[in-house]
Design a protein around this motif. Structure first.
Motif, short mmCIF file in Angstrom:
data_model
loop_
_atom_site.label_atom_id
_atom_site.label_comp_id
_atom_site.label_asym_id
_atom_site.label_seq_id
_atom_site.Cartn_x
_atom_site.Cartn_y
_atom_site.Cartn_z
N LEU A 79 -63.09 62.75 -39.08
CA LEU A 79 -62.75 62.59 -37.67
C LEU A 79 -61.25 62.84 -37.53
CD1 LEU A 79 -63.87 61.80 -34.85
CD2 LEU A 79 -63.01 59.48 -35.31
N GLN A 80 -60.90 63.97 -36.96
CA GLN A 80 -59.51 64.29 -36.70
C GLN A 80 -59.14 63.70 -35.35
OE1 GLN A 80 -57.18 65.94 -38.67
NE2 GLN A 80 -55.73 65.31 -37.06
N MET A 81 -58.14 62.83 -35.34
CA MET A 81 -57.74 62.14 -34.12
C MET A 81 -56.32 62.56 -33.76
SD MET A 81 -59.37 58.37 -34.81
CE MET A 81 -58.15 57.92 -36.04
N ASN A 82 -56.18 63.21 -32.64
CA ASN A 82 -54.87 63.68 -32.16
C ASN A 82 -54.51 62.98 -30.86
OD1 ASN A 82 -54.81 65.59 -34.31
ND2 ASN A 82 -56.00 67.02 -33.06
N SER A 83 -53.23 63.06 -30.52
CA SER A 83 -52.74 62.46 -29.27
C SER A 83 -53.23 61.02 -29.12
CB SER A 83 -53.20 63.30 -28.06
OG SER A 83 -52.75 64.63 -28.17
N LEU A 84 -53.07 60.27 -30.16
CA LEU A 84 -53.59 58.89 -30.17
C LEU A 84 -52.89 58.02 -29.14
CD1 LEU A 84 -54.07 58.55 -33.99
CD2 LEU A 84 -55.85 58.10 -32.28
N LYS A 85 -53.67 57.10 -28.57
CA LYS A 85 -53.18 56.18 -27.55
C LYS A 85 -53.38 54.75 -28.04
CE LYS A 85 -54.96 59.31 -23.96
NZ LYS A 85 -55.87 59.41 -22.78
N PRO A 86 -52.61 53.81 -27.52
CA PRO A 86 -52.80 52.41 -27.93
C PRO A 86 -54.25 51.94 -27.73
CG PRO A 86 -50.73 52.64 -26.78
CD PRO A 86 -51.43 53.98 -26.66
N GLU A 87 -54.92 52.45 -26.72
CA GLU A 87 -56.31 52.04 -26.48
C GLU A 87 -57.29 52.60 -27.51
OE1 GLU A 87 -54.17 53.44 -24.29
OE2 GLU A 87 -55.24 54.78 -22.90
N ASP A 88 -56.83 53.46 -28.40
CA ASP A 88 -57.67 53.92 -29.51
C ASP A 88 -57.67 52.92 -30.67
OD1 ASP A 88 -56.42 57.22 -28.87
OD2 ASP A 88 -58.40 56.43 -28.32
N THR A 89 -56.86 51.89 -30.57
CA THR A 89 -56.81 50.87 -31.61
C THR A 89 -58.16 50.20 -31.76
OG1 THR A 89 -54.45 50.44 -31.31
CG2 THR A 89 -55.77 48.67 -32.27
N ALA A 90 -58.70 50.23 -32.97
CA ALA A 90 -60.04 49.68 -33.24
C ALA A 90 -60.34 49.82 -34.73
CB ALA A 90 -61.10 50.44 -32.43
#
Length: 114
Positions: A79-90
């Protein structure tokens, strides 16, 4: 018995990227695989899935930012995760199903700081 082991989580600043990996052992690998996540106090939600043939689908909150892929020879899903945001915290979990049984890894935590 299918076993799933996630890796690649960590702490990243907002706007950054991470690549998660899920290694699968046991059973036939050519089934659909998925990534879920669960934030504190929230229900587990589907992030992305990929069929054995490579057809992908994404949750609305990650479309355009995350990409799921698989390497059948190595029995891994990424899973490539780009442009991460604080709401992606999990905590991010790898998932697959066989004959109506769901299999889960132990999860890998992702923290995105603002």
């Amino acid at each position: 018995q299918v076993q799933l082991v996630e890796s690649g989580g960590g702490l990243v600043q907002a706007g950054g990227s991470l690549r998660l990996s899920c290694a699968a052992s046991g059973g036939i690998f050519a089934y659909a695989m998925a990534w879920y996540r669960q934030a504190p106090g929230k229900e587990r939600e589907l992030v992305a899935s990929i069929t054995g043939g490579g057809i992908t689908s994404y949750g609305d909150s990650v479309k355009g930012r995350f990409g799921i892929s698989r390497d059948n020879a190595k029995r891994t899903v990424h899973l490539q995760m780009n442009s991460l945001k604080p709401e992606d915290t999990a905590v991010y979990y790898c998932n697959t199903a066989r004959n109506g049984i769901n299999y889960w890894g132990k999860g890998t935590p992702v923290t995105v700081s603002s």
